[in-house]
Motif scaffolding. Structure first.
Motif, PDB file in Angstrom:
ATOM      1  N   HIS A  24     -27.936  25.566  20.232  1.00  9.40           N
ATOM      2  CA  HIS A  24     -27.569  26.657  21.132  1.00  9.40           C
ATOM      3  C   HIS A  24     -28.809  27.170  21.858  1.00  9.40           C
ATOM      4  CE1 HIS A  24     -25.244  30.745  21.495  1.00  9.40           C
ATOM      5  NE2 HIS A  24     -25.552  30.241  22.670  1.00  9.40           N
ATOM      6  N   LEU A  25     -29.910  27.354  21.121  1.00  7.19           N
ATOM      7  CA  LEU A  25     -31.164  27.822  21.705  1.00  7.19           C
ATOM      8  C   LEU A  25     -31.702  26.821  22.728  1.00  7.19           C
ATOM      9  CD1 LEU A  25     -33.513  29.864  21.784  1.00  7.19           C
ATOM     10  CD2 LEU A  25     -34.529  28.612  19.856  1.00  7.19           C
ATOM     11  N   ALA A  26     -31.690  25.538  22.389  1.00  8.62           N
ATOM     12  CA  ALA A  26     -32.175  24.506  23.314  1.00  8.62           C
ATOM     13  C   ALA A  26     -31.314  24.470  24.578  1.00  8.62           C
ATOM     14  CB  ALA A  26     -32.173  23.139  22.621  1.00  8.62           C
ATOM     15  N   SER A  27     -29.995  24.576  24.431  1.00 14.84           N
ATOM     16  CA  SER A  27     -29.099  24.599  25.594  1.00 14.84           C
ATOM     17  C   SER A  27     -29.379  25.818  26.456  1.00 14.84           C
ATOM     18  CB  SER A  27     -27.640  24.639  25.144  1.00 14.84           C
ATOM     19  OG  SER A  27     -27.325  23.518  24.384  1.00 14.84           O
ATOM     20  N   TYR A  28     -29.570  26.955  25.809  1.00 15.25           N
ATOM     21  CA  TYR A  28     -29.868  28.209  26.507  1.00 15.25           C
ATOM     22  C   TYR A  28     -31.115  28.057  27.373  1.00 15.25           C
ATOM     23  CZ  TYR A  28     -31.527  33.081  26.891  1.00 15.25           C
ATOM     24  OH  TYR A  28     -31.990  34.285  27.345  1.00 15.25           O
ATOM     25  N   ILE A  29     -32.164  27.532  26.790  1.00 12.17           N
ATOM     26  CA  ILE A  29     -33.423  27.378  27.531  1.00 12.17           C
ATOM     27  C   ILE A  29     -33.275  26.343  28.644  1.00 12.17           C
ATOM     28  CG2 ILE A  29     -35.817  26.593  27.349  1.00 12.17           C
ATOM     29  CD1 ILE A  29     -35.801  27.895  24.507  1.00 12.17           C
ATOM     30  N   GLY A  30     -32.695  25.195  28.321  1.00 11.72           N
ATOM     31  CA  GLY A  30     -32.565  24.124  29.312  1.00 11.72           C
ATOM     32  C   GLY A  30     -31.665  24.484  30.475  1.00 11.72           C
ATOM     33  N   VAL A  31     -30.467  24.948  30.183  1.00 14.35           N
ATOM     34  CA  VAL A  31     -29.505  25.261  31.245  1.00 14.35           C
ATOM     35  C   VAL A  31     -29.993  26.428  32.094  1.00 14.35           C
ATOM     36  CG1 VAL A  31     -27.162  26.115  31.690  1.00 14.35           C
ATOM     37  CG2 VAL A  31     -27.529  24.303  30.012  1.00 14.35           C
ATOM     38  N   ASN A  32     -30.475  27.481  31.448  1.00 11.14           N
ATOM     39  CA  ASN A  32     -30.919  28.644  32.211  1.00 11.14           C
ATOM     40  C   ASN A  32     -32.164  28.346  33.039  1.00 11.14           C
ATOM     41  OD1 ASN A  32     -28.997  30.762  31.702  1.00 11.14           O
ATOM     42  ND2 ASN A  32     -29.662  30.648  29.585  1.00 11.14           N
ATOM     43  N   SER A  33     -33.059  27.514  32.527  1.00 15.36           N
ATOM     44  CA  SER A  33     -34.227  27.125  33.315  1.00 15.36           C
ATOM     45  C   SER A  33     -33.790  26.371  34.570  1.00 15.36           C
ATOM     46  CB  SER A  33     -35.172  26.249  32.486  1.00 15.36           C
ATOM     47  OG  SER A  33     -35.718  26.983  31.427  1.00 15.36           O
ATOM     48  N   PHE A  34     -32.867  25.431  34.394  1.00 16.25           N
ATOM     49  CA  PHE A  34     -32.356  24.669  35.526  1.00 16.25           C
ATOM     50  C   PHE A  34     -31.698  25.585  36.550  1.00 16.25           C
ATOM     51  CE2 PHE A  34     -28.857  22.457  37.640  1.00 16.25           C
ATOM     52  CZ  PHE A  34     -29.553  21.454  38.287  1.00 16.25           C
ATOM     53  N   ILE A  67     -27.579  37.660  25.021  1.00 15.42           N
ATOM     54  CA  ILE A  67     -26.912  38.579  24.094  1.00 15.42           C
ATOM     55  C   ILE A  67     -26.101  37.779  23.078  1.00 15.42           C
ATOM     56  CG2 ILE A  67     -25.129  40.369  23.915  1.00 15.42           C
ATOM     57  CD1 ILE A  67     -26.169  41.390  26.680  1.00 15.42           C
ATOM     58  N   GLY A  68     -25.357  36.807  23.558  1.00 16.23           N
ATOM     59  CA  GLY A  68     -24.582  35.953  22.653  1.00 16.23           C
ATOM     60  C   GLY A  68     -25.474  35.177  21.707  1.00 16.23           C
ATOM     61  N   LEU A  69     -26.576  34.657  22.215  1.00 13.19           N
ATOM     62  CA  LEU A  69     -27.526  33.917  21.390  1.00 13.19           C
ATOM     63  C   LEU A  69     -28.138  34.825  20.321  1.00 13.19           C
ATOM     64  CD1 LEU A  69     -29.034  31.211  20.953  1.00 13.19           C
ATOM     65  CD2 LEU A  69     -30.781  32.086  22.513  1.00 13.19           C
ATOM     66  N   PHE A  70     -28.440  36.052  20.693  1.00 12.77           N
ATOM     67  CA  PHE A  70     -28.993  37.029  19.753  1.00 12.77           C
ATOM     68  C   PHE A  70     -28.041  37.241  18.573  1.00 12.77           C
ATOM     69  CE2 PHE A  70     -29.118  41.511  18.435  1.00 12.77           C
ATOM     70  CZ  PHE A  70     -30.403  41.558  17.899  1.00 12.77           C
ATOM     71  N   PHE A  71     -26.759  37.466  18.866  1.00 10.49           N
ATOM     72  CA  PHE A  71     -25.791  37.685  17.795  1.00 10.49           C
ATOM     73  C   PHE A  71     -25.560  36.422  16.969  1.00 10.49           C
ATOM     74  CE2 PHE A  71     -24.671  41.414  20.385  1.00 10.49           C
ATOM     75  CZ  PHE A  71     -24.823  42.376  19.395  1.00 10.49           C
ATOM     76  N   HIS A  72     -25.607  35.262  17.606  1.00  6.78           N
ATOM     77  CA  HIS A  72     -25.507  34.003  16.874  1.00  6.78           C
ATOM     78  C   HIS A  72     -26.665  33.898  15.878  1.00  6.78           C
ATOM     79  CE1 HIS A  72     -25.009  29.312  17.149  1.00  6.78           C
ATOM     80  NE2 HIS A  72     -24.916  29.757  15.914  1.00  6.78           N
TER      81      HIS A  72
END
Length: 111
Positions: A24-34, A67-72
């Motif tokens: 989830h963290l890797a997807s968050y960083i990759g997708v949001n960076s793109f 926010i979702g990642l934080f709660f996860h």
């Protein structure tokens, strides 16, 4: 032996939860960076200067998904400041005392 099997199963579940969080963290960083880089480049190609590009819309996905990642992460790492282990112990004690009082009250009326 069954006890060891239960421990093994819990450890495997915990590992899967941890792996899920890291994916989830890797997807968050990759997708949001793109998304952010594409947005910034696209707006600058349309004539916007750098400060105009840095608005809420550029970073909204980072914020809301964050926010979702934080709660996860809170769930995976068992951090819950509201419903802590101490809170759970107090609630269990409270309910045990209530049950005891109810049983005593019922016992007196039953005589």
């Amino acid at each position: 032996m069954e006890r060891d099997q239960n421990k093994l199963e819990r450890a495997k579940e915990r590992l899967e939860e941890l792996k899920g969080f890291y994916w989830h963290l890797a997807s968050y960083i990759g997708v949001n960076s793109f998304i952010s880089i594409s947005t910034i480049i696209g707006r600058m190609n349309n004539g916007a200067d750098f400060l105009e590009v840095l608005d809420f819309g550029t970073f909204a996905v980072w914020i809301f998904w964050g926010i979702g990642l934080f709660f996860h992460g809170m769930k995976v790492f068992s951090y819950n400041p509201i419903f802590s282990k101490e809170w759970e112990k107090r609630q269990i004690q409270k309910y045990m005392e209530q049950d005891k009082r109810e049983a005593e009250k019922f016992g007196r009326h039953g005589r």
